[in-house]
Scaffold this motif. Structure first.
Motif, PDB file in Angstrom:
ATOM      1  N   THR A  20       0.849  -1.183   0.000  1.00  0.00           N
ATOM      2  CA  THR A  20       0.000   0.000   0.000  1.00  0.00           C
ATOM      3  C   THR A  20       0.888   1.237   0.000  1.00  0.00           C
ATOM      4  OG1 THR A  20      -1.827   1.122   1.157  1.00  0.00           O
ATOM      5  CG2 THR A  20      -0.092   0.125   2.528  1.00  0.00           C
ATOM      6  N   ASP A  21       0.303   2.414  -0.112  1.00  0.00           N
ATOM      7  CA  ASP A  21       1.087   3.641  -0.124  1.00  0.00           C
ATOM      8  C   ASP A  21       1.885   3.783   1.169  1.00  0.00           C
ATOM      9  OD1 ASP A  21      -0.068   4.096  -2.556  1.00  0.00           O
ATOM     10  OD2 ASP A  21      -1.357   5.743  -1.894  1.00  0.00           O
ATOM     11  N   VAL A  22       3.144   4.226   1.039  1.00  0.00           N
ATOM     12  CA  VAL A  22       4.048   4.319   2.189  1.00  0.00           C
ATOM     13  C   VAL A  22       4.712   5.694   2.212  1.00  0.00           C
ATOM     14  CG1 VAL A  22       6.184   3.411   3.203  1.00  0.00           C
ATOM     15  CG2 VAL A  22       4.517   1.843   2.216  1.00  0.00           C
ATOM     16  N   VAL A  23       4.916   6.214   3.408  1.00  0.00           N
ATOM     17  CA  VAL A  23       5.667   7.461   3.599  1.00  0.00           C
ATOM     18  C   VAL A  23       7.050   7.100   4.139  1.00  0.00           C
ATOM     19  CG1 VAL A  23       5.820   9.650   4.829  1.00  0.00           C
ATOM     20  CG2 VAL A  23       3.600   8.837   3.998  1.00  0.00           C
ATOM     21  N   ALA A  24       8.095   7.526   3.434  1.00  0.00           N
ATOM     22  CA  ALA A  24       9.481   7.247   3.837  1.00  0.00           C
ATOM     23  C   ALA A  24      10.251   8.564   3.891  1.00  0.00           C
ATOM     24  CB  ALA A  24      10.148   6.284   2.857  1.00  0.00           C
ATOM     25  N   ASN A  25      10.533   9.027   5.097  1.00  0.00           N
ATOM     26  CA  ASN A  25      11.242  10.291   5.294  1.00  0.00           C
ATOM     27  C   ASN A  25      12.714  10.051   5.602  1.00  0.00           C
ATOM     28  OD1 ASN A  25       8.789  11.734   5.009  1.00  0.00           O
ATOM     29  ND2 ASN A  25       8.319  11.420   7.174  1.00  0.00           N
ATOM     30  N   PHE A  26      13.553  11.035   5.266  1.00  0.00           N
ATOM     31  CA  PHE A  26      14.988  10.904   5.488  1.00  0.00           C
ATOM     32  C   PHE A  26      15.559  12.192   6.079  1.00  0.00           C
ATOM     33  CE2 PHE A  26      14.018   7.849   2.183  1.00  0.00           C
ATOM     34  CZ  PHE A  26      14.760   6.740   2.536  1.00  0.00           C
ATOM     35  N   ILE A  27      16.675  12.026   6.802  1.00  0.00           N
ATOM     36  CA  ILE A  27      17.442  13.142   7.328  1.00  0.00           C
ATOM     37  C   ILE A  27      18.695  13.298   6.474  1.00  0.00           C
ATOM     38  CG2 ILE A  27      18.669  14.077   9.322  1.00  0.00           C
ATOM     39  CD1 ILE A  27      15.663  13.860   9.734  1.00  0.00           C
ATOM     40  N   ALA A  28      18.977  14.522   6.023  1.00  0.00           N
ATOM     41  CA  ALA A  28      20.124  14.786   5.161  1.00  0.00           C
ATOM     42  C   ALA A  28      21.280  15.360   5.964  1.00  0.00           C
ATOM     43  CB  ALA A  28      19.737  15.749   4.049  1.00  0.00           C
ATOM     44  N   ILE A  29      22.497  14.909   5.643  1.00  0.00           N
ATOM     45  CA  ILE A  29      23.706  15.372   6.312  1.00  0.00           C
ATOM     46  C   ILE A  29      24.705  15.789   5.233  1.00  0.00           C
ATOM     47  CG2 ILE A  29      25.565  14.764   7.907  1.00  0.00           C
ATOM     48  CD1 ILE A  29      23.705  12.382   8.778  1.00  0.00           C
ATOM     49  N   LYS A  30      25.129  17.040   5.252  1.00  0.00           N
ATOM     50  CA  LYS A  30      26.116  17.515   4.277  1.00  0.00           C
ATOM     51  C   LYS A  30      27.514  17.142   4.777  1.00  0.00           C
ATOM     52  CE  LYS A  30      28.052  19.509   0.855  1.00  0.00           C
ATOM     53  NZ  LYS A  30      29.365  18.987   1.261  1.00  0.00           N
ATOM     54  N   THR A  31      28.202  16.318   4.025  1.00  0.00           N
ATOM     55  CA  THR A  31      29.532  15.856   4.416  1.00  0.00           C
ATOM     56  C   THR A  31      30.495  17.038   4.580  1.00  0.00           C
ATOM     57  OG1 THR A  31      29.215  13.765   3.232  1.00  0.00           O
ATOM     58  CG2 THR A  31      31.488  14.376   3.764  1.00  0.00           C
ATOM     59  N   GLY A  32      31.175  17.079   5.708  1.00  0.00           N
ATOM     60  CA  GLY A  32      32.146  18.130   5.972  1.00  0.00           C
ATOM     61  C   GLY A  32      31.586  19.369   6.637  1.00  0.00           C
ATOM     62  N   ASP A  33      30.269  19.520   6.605  1.00  0.00           N
ATOM     63  CA  ASP A  33      29.636  20.713   7.179  1.00  0.00           C
ATOM     64  C   ASP A  33      29.139  20.399   8.583  1.00  0.00           C
ATOM     65  OD1 ASP A  33      28.338  23.133   7.608  1.00  0.00           O
ATOM     66  OD2 ASP A  33      26.495  22.448   6.616  1.00  0.00           O
ATOM     67  N   VAL A  34      29.952  20.696   9.573  1.00  0.00           N
ATOM     68  CA  VAL A  34      29.567  20.390  10.953  1.00  0.00           C
ATOM     69  C   VAL A  34      28.931  21.580  11.664  1.00  0.00           C
ATOM     70  CG1 VAL A  34      31.318  18.596  11.208  1.00  0.00           C
ATOM     71  CG2 VAL A  34      31.883  20.951  11.809  1.00  0.00           C
ATOM     72  N   ASN A  35      28.988  22.752  11.039  1.00  0.00           N
ATOM     73  CA  ASN A  35      28.389  23.931  11.673  1.00  0.00           C
ATOM     74  C   ASN A  35      27.077  24.361  11.023  1.00  0.00           C
ATOM     75  OD1 ASN A  35      29.501  24.899   9.315  1.00  0.00           O
ATOM     76  ND2 ASN A  35      30.180  26.835  10.201  1.00  0.00           N
ATOM     77  N   GLY A  36      26.566  23.549  10.079  1.00  0.00           N
ATOM     78  CA  GLY A  36      25.250  23.804   9.504  1.00  0.00           C
ATOM     79  C   GLY A  36      25.159  25.019   8.617  1.00  0.00           C
ATOM     80  N   SER A  37      26.207  25.317   7.856  1.00  0.00           N
ATOM     81  CA  SER A  37      26.200  26.504   6.999  1.00  0.00           C
ATOM     82  C   SER A  37      25.852  26.203   5.549  1.00  0.00           C
ATOM     83  CB  SER A  37      27.563  27.197   7.058  1.00  0.00           C
ATOM     84  OG  SER A  37      28.578  26.336   6.555  1.00  0.00           O
ATOM     85  N   ALA A  38      25.496  24.968   5.239  1.00  0.00           N
ATOM     86  CA  ALA A  38      25.204  24.588   3.854  1.00  0.00           C
ATOM     87  C   ALA A  38      23.920  25.241   3.354  1.00  0.00           C
ATOM     88  CB  ALA A  38      25.091  23.068   3.737  1.00  0.00           C
TER      89      ALA A  38
END
Length: 205
Positions: free
Chosen positions: A171-189
């Protein structure tokens, strides 16, 4: 005797179809991540691309089969990467200011060897200075199934699912993901076309 072959992807009296939809957001502020390609293990032609709201859709997948949903993005390695990330990673290695998030740990693992070491600093420095444009064996973006709950702040002690397994798709499914920018540890992407990289205040320390 008539043999009817479904040679154009049509479903001839089979199990029907189902849709897989979801949203991909950043780990730090749940900002929608745009232009992430999402594919499945049962179709090379049905793919989704996240919009400015981080949403994607895989429509009319053949139901009744086991499905692996996989997001991928290996573009723009320099997005969000700066010398300030080198500082933070170095402070973590020295134990001065350890990362308090498993997502930051994954972002700092530039070499993708399940640990944070000076090798990650070396590879990140090469990216910043220009000798290389990407890191072999890793992707510029990493993705974690949003349903996964980390046991602690160290993600290297466990298996972190980068896909969503649906066994089977009925049946229909919802699949969510969390994205992580490699090398960016301070969240400036920059995560999408409506967000902008902000200036970061640097204190004397």
């Amino acid at each position: 005797y008539i043999d009817v072959e479904s040679n154009m992807g049509a479903n001839c009296g089979g199990a029907g179809t189902a849709n897989v939809t979801g949203t991909i957001v950043s780990h730090d502020a749940s900002i929608p991540v745009e232009n992430v390609e999402v594919g499945s293990s049962i179709s090379n032609t049905i793919k989704g691309l996240t919009n400015v709201s981080g949403q994607y859709a895989l429509n009319k997948l053949l139901a009744g089969k086991n499905v692996t949903v996989l997001p991928q993005n290996n573009k723009d390695w320099m997005n969000g990467v700066s010398t300030l990330d080198l500082v933070y990673i170095n402070r973590h290695i020295l134990g001065i200011e350890p990362f308090n998030s498993p997502y930051k740990m994954i972002a700092a693992d530039v070499a993708k060897d399940d640990k944070i070491s000076t090798l990650d600093l070396v590879m990140l420095r090469k990216l910043i200075l220009g000798p290389v444009t990407e890191v072999q064996g890793n992707m510029s973006w990493r993705f974690i199934n949003a349903a996964h709950k980390f046991q602690d702040n160290n993600p290297f002690d466990e298996q972190c699912p980068s896909t969503c397994e649906i066994n089977p798709l009925t049946t229909d499914v919802v699949a969510n993901f969390i994205a992580i920018k490699t090398g960016d540890v301070n969240g400036s992407a920059k995560y999408n076309s409506t967000t902008f990289t902000t200036a970061i205040d640097r204190s004397a320390s």
